[in-house]
Design an enzyme around this catalytic site. Structure first.
Site, PDB file in Angstrom:
ATOM      1  N   HIS A 179      -6.356   1.071 -46.200  1.00 32.83           N
ATOM      2  CA  HIS A 179      -7.099  -0.020 -45.551  1.00 32.83           C
ATOM      3  C   HIS A 179      -6.969   0.051 -44.036  1.00 32.83           C
ATOM      4  O   HIS A 179      -7.083  -0.969 -43.340  1.00 32.83           O
ATOM      5  CB  HIS A 179      -6.575  -1.409 -45.992  1.00 32.83           C
ATOM      6  CG  HIS A 179      -6.854  -1.765 -47.412  1.00 32.83           C
ATOM      7  ND1 HIS A 179      -5.943  -2.429 -48.209  1.00 32.83           N
ATOM      8  CD2 HIS A 179      -7.936  -1.560 -48.187  1.00 32.83           C
ATOM      9  CE1 HIS A 179      -6.454  -2.616 -49.405  1.00 32.83           C
ATOM     10  NE2 HIS A 179      -7.670  -2.088 -49.428  1.00 32.83           N
ATOM     11  N   ARG A 238      -4.125  -4.049 -59.931  1.00 32.34           N
ATOM     12  CA  ARG A 238      -2.956  -3.188 -59.697  1.00 32.34           C
ATOM     13  C   ARG A 238      -1.703  -4.033 -59.521  1.00 32.34           C
ATOM     14  O   ARG A 238      -1.754  -5.092 -58.904  1.00 32.34           O
ATOM     15  CB  ARG A 238      -3.171  -2.337 -58.429  1.00 32.34           C
ATOM     16  CG  ARG A 238      -4.143  -1.202 -58.623  1.00 32.34           C
ATOM     17  CD  ARG A 238      -4.532  -0.549 -57.313  1.00 32.34           C
ATOM     18  NE  ARG A 238      -5.781  -1.065 -56.808  1.00 32.34           N
ATOM     19  CZ  ARG A 238      -6.324  -0.744 -55.631  1.00 32.34           C
ATOM     20  NH1 ARG A 238      -5.707   0.081 -54.822  1.00 32.34           N
ATOM     21  NH2 ARG A 238      -7.470  -1.258 -55.258  1.00 32.34           N
ATOM     22  N   GLU A 381     -15.451  -3.099 -41.884  1.00 33.30           N
ATOM     23  CA  GLU A 381     -15.053  -1.689 -41.894  1.00 33.30           C
ATOM     24  C   GLU A 381     -16.209  -0.792 -41.450  1.00 33.30           C
ATOM     25  O   GLU A 381     -16.004   0.205 -40.773  1.00 33.30           O
ATOM     26  CB  GLU A 381     -14.555  -1.301 -43.298  1.00 33.30           C
ATOM     27  CG  GLU A 381     -13.187  -1.913 -43.575  1.00 33.30           C
ATOM     28  CD  GLU A 381     -12.816  -1.948 -45.039  1.00 33.30           C
ATOM     29  OE1 GLU A 381     -13.448  -2.712 -45.793  1.00 33.30           O
ATOM     30  OE2 GLU A 381     -11.910  -1.213 -45.436  1.00 33.30           O
TER      31      GLU A 381
END
Ligand code: ADP
Length: 394
Positions: A179, A238, A381
């Site tokens: 990230h 996760r 991003e």
């Protein structure tokens, strides 16, 4: 300069075309469920918005679909593929060799392939996206921006595991961090907002994947994800931090295969494993109705984040600001409230009424007497990738 950003996932391609340096978004969209007969294609410009379901067999077909939308006589935004000046590809794992945005060469492609075992869900798809766009956008400069790059500044004491030296020195086993594009983008925004360069920040990216980074003077100095994007915080599916002995116990004593354990820890754990829901909105709605599994999962999630805030405050000997970003960080006032509750020892004091306000720009949600600023900063991003590509080519 027209810069197309391509983010290829295992079964999706997200894309955005930006005009730089104005950062105007010309169009954006995605293709999801690639490999199925009901793949979803979305496409949005200032004047058009389309969502259609097609059979899209593979990434090549996906990129061809995107290209035909860009060139469409009615809704399109370019006349020929030559109108694209550069393509910025998001690549998840760049290993320790690539700590900066890089022009695609044969060697870079070989390296991305070589690193695939370290990011098996992401790197092969990222490489596929590069190969396809080289065929389609022949004139465009192909550039790669690595998720790991921002964390190249982590000191050895933070990135090295306490395992035999040769595994680090000869096999490249270390924490790489992920990230990075998001943590870099929001921490730079925070520094602009604070009007300071020498800052101690904790950036908390909470999306489907979740990670937290200690950023001192603009550099990543520690981070919760490690060798692969699996360590650290509780995520959508996760587990984040676990005691590694449980892997051996599941295999040796409970009879799971290694593949099954991998599947459990990556795809069936996290909030999904704890609640049967993956999307935090559903979990919050259930919790508000009294679902005890959901209430506990939210508490566990926030508790893990708090522990990392404590650790990184110690590592930096203080903090100026904590930053919440990505889908959950930007939108869940409940998660922010759970994380910031009873943190006054650390001078972190949340203003509940500011926390409940919504906005699509940077905002401060701490009380006036909180020494630590609590910032909500929308990540971007794609823009960060476009900026890095533009800076390299201008
Ligand atoms: P990705 O990692 O796929 O880029 P995002 O950053 O888009 O993920 O974040 C996705 C997550 O954000 C979803 O799991 C969803 O739970 C959460 N989310 C989005 N909007 C809200 C909201 N209003 N309230 C709580 N959670 C939200």
């Amino acid at each position: 300069m027209n810069i197309l950003i391509i983010n290829s996932g295992s079964s999706s391609i997200k894309y955005q075309l930006l005009e730089m340096p104005s950062a105007k978004i010309i169009c954006l969209g995605s293709i999801e469920r690639i490999g199925s007969t009901d793949a979803i294609s979305t496409y949005k410009t200032d004047s058009h918005k389309v969502e259609k379901i097609y059979e899209i067999k593979n990434h090549k077909a996906g990129l061809e679909r995107i290209t035909s939308l860009l060139l469409d006589p009615e809704m399109g935004v370019i006349n020929t593929t030559d109108d694209i000046d550069a393509i910025g590809h998001r690549v998840v794992h760049g290993g320790s060799d690539y700590t900066k945005t890089t022009l695609v060469t044969e060697e870079v492609k070989k390296k991305i392939k070589k690193l695939s075992p370290l990011a098996p869900l992401h790197n092969p798809a990222n490489l596929e996206g590069i190969l396809m766009s080289e065929e389609i956008f022949v004139r465009a400069k192909q550039m790669v921006v690595f998720d790991t790059a921002f964390h190249g500044t982590m000191p050895t004491k933070a990135k090295k595991y306490a395992i035999p030296n040769e595994l680090y020195e000869q096999k490249g086993i270390q924490a790489y961090g992920f990230h990075g594009t998001s943590h870099k983008y929001v921490s730079e925004k925070a520094n602009e907002y604070l009007n300071k360069e020498n800052t101690k920040l904790i950036s908390i990216h909470l999306g489907n994947g979740c990670s937290i980074t200690a950023i001192q003077d603009g550099k990543s100095i520690d981070h919760s994800m490690g060798f692969a994007p699996s360590n650290g915080l509780v995520m959508g599916t996760r587990s984040g931090d676990i005691d590694h002995s449980l892997i051996f116990y599941m295999v040796d004593t409970l009879g799971y295969t290694l593949d099954e354990v991998k599947e459990h820890l990556n795809k069936k754990s996290g909030m999904l494993g704890l609640t049967k829901f993956n999307d935090l909105r559903d979990i919050e709605a259930e919790a508000s109705k009294g679902n005890t599994e959901c209430i506990l999962a939210l508490e566990m999630n926030a508790y893990r984040i708090k522990k990392y805030i404590g650790a990184y405050t110690a590592v930096m000997n203080g903090i100026d600001a904590i930053i919440f970003t990505a889908g959950i960080g930007e939108n869940s006032s409940l998660m922010r409230q759970l994380v910031c509750a009873e943190m006054d020892y650390f001078n972190i004091k949340l203003d509940d009424s500011k926390n409940d306000l919504r906005s699509s720009t940077i905002r401060e949600i701490n009380t006036n007497n909180s020494k630590v600023k609590i910032l909500v900063i929308p990540t971007n991003e794609e823009l960060e990738i476009a900026k890095q590509v533009y800076d390299l080519l201008k």
